[in-house]
Design an enzyme around this catalytic site. Structure first.
Site: not given
Length: 307
Positions: A132, A195, A246, A267
Site C-alpha cells: 500500500c 497501485t 489496468g 480491480g
C-alpha cells in the site's frame, strides 16, 4: 478457429480456480454477499479487502478521485478488523470457495497472529499486502526491505498451512530483489503490482483533492508499469506470478500471461464495467486460445520471453 477444447482452470500452489481471473483486493471485498456475487459472475477467485488485527477507520473524505487515466485512491486501509471480518466470512456456506484473504500489519508478529486467526475460516489462501503506497507504518514501508519481507513470509508460513501470496509495489527501486526474497522465504506466488503513488490537485481550491494528498493510481495508466514488473520478476523467480494493474480487456490479460503471469487480478475496471467483465474477458480468452491452438492458459505463460 480450431476445434481444440480450451481449459481455463488454473492452480496456484494449491488454490484451484475455474479460470485465471481474480477480483482484486479492495474492490467489493468487504462483505460475504459481494464476494459470492463476484464468484457467481465469473471470477475464478476473489481477494478480500485488506484486513488488520484491529478495526481501522481510514482517511476522511475525499478518498478517491477519477482521473483521465484511472483512479487515485487513499482510503487508508479502512476495515472492520479481523474479529468482525471473521464473522462476515462465516456467512459463506461451505469451505470450497476460492477466497483469498488479504492481510496487512506493521510488524512480523502481527502478520503471524492474523494468519492464525483466519486459519479456521473459509479462506483458501492469504495475500500479504506489503505494498500500500499511502499508509504510514504498513504496506510499502514494510515491503520495501527484502530482509523484513523474508521475516514476514517465514512467520506467516510457520503460522499457516495455506498458500501465501505476496503483493508487491511498483514503487520499489528493485522489485525483482524483493520478489526473490519472498520466494526464498517460502512464498507460493507473487502479486505484481499494487497501485503507484500519485496525486491530483484542484486548481480552483489550489490544494490536493485527496484528504491524504497522496494516493495510489490504478487503472489503464498502471498497466505498462505492472506489466514490466511481471516480465522482470518472471525472469528471476520460479513461483507463479499474479498480474494486476489496468486490466479491462481479454487482450490486457493475454499480455500479462505472455509476460509471465499465471493469473490476473481485475480491480478498477469492475467499477466502470461491472461484474459482467469477468464473463466477457473469459469469453475473449477462450476464443483467443482456441484460435491459436492452445489448450490452456499455462501454454502461453511467459511466451514473450522466448522470442
Amino acid at each position: 478457429m480450431s476445434d481444440i477444447e480450451v481449459d481455463l482452470t488454473v492452480e496456484l500452489r494449491g488454490l484451484r480456480m475455474k479460470n485465471p481471473l481474480m477480483l482484486a483486493s479492495g474492490i467489493l471485498g468487504d462483505s460475504a454477499a459481494l464476494l459470492m456475487r463476484a464468484l457467481d459472475s465469473g471470477a475464478g477467485a476473489v481477494v478480500t479487502k485488506s484486513i488488520s488485527l484491529e478495526p481501522r477507520e481510514g482517511y476522511r473524505n475525499p478518498t478517491i478521485v477519477a482521473v483521465e487515466c484511472g483512479y487515485i485512491n487513499a482510503i487508508g486501509l479502512a476495515n472492520p478488523g479481523a474479529k468482525a471480518f471473521l464473522k462476515e466470512l462465516a456467512r459463506i456456506k461451505g469451505q470450497n470457495q476460492p477466497i483469498v484473504v488479504s492481510l496487512f500489519a506493521g510488524g512480523t508478529d502481527d502478520f503471524g497472529k492474523l494468519a492464525k486467526m483466519f486459519e479456521g475460516s473459509c479462506a483458501k489462501a492469504y495475500e500479504l499486502n506489503l505494498s500500500c503506497p499511502h499508509v504510514k507504518g504498513v504496506g510499502l514501508e514494510v515491503g520495501h526491505d527484502p530482509k523484513l519481507v523474508k521475516k514476514i513470509v517465514r512467520c506467516v508460513k510457520q503460522s499457516s498451512r495455506k498458500p501465501i501470496f505476496v503483493k508487491l509495489s511498483p514503487n520499489l527501486p528493485n522489485i525483482v530483489e524483493v520478489a526473490a526474497a519472498a520466494e526464498k522465504a517460502g512464498a507460493d506466488a507473487i502479486t505484481a503490482t499494487n497501485t503507484i503513488r500519485a496525486m491530483a490537485i484542484d486548481i480552483e481550491a489550489a490544494q490536493p483533492i485527496l484528504s491524504n494528498k497522496v494516493g495510489g493510481l490504478s487503472g489503464p495508466a498502471l498497466k505498462p508499469i505492472s506489466l514490466r514488473c511481471v516480465y522482470e520478476i518472471y525472469e528471476h523467480v520460479k513461483i507463479p506470478i499474479i498480474g494486476s494493474g489496468g486490466i479491462s480487456t481479454w487482450q490486457d490479460a493475454v499480455e500479462y500471461f505472455l509476460a509471465g503471469a499465471s493469473a490476473v487480478q481485475i480491480g478498477s475496471a469492475v467499477a466502470w464495467e461491472g461484474l459482467e467483465i469477468f464473463r466477457k474477458i473469459n469469453a475473449g480468452l477462450t476464443s483467443y486460445l482456441n484460435s491459436k491452438g492452445y489448450r490452456s492458459v499455462a501454454e502461453v505463460v511467459g511466451l514473450a520471453h522466448k522470442t
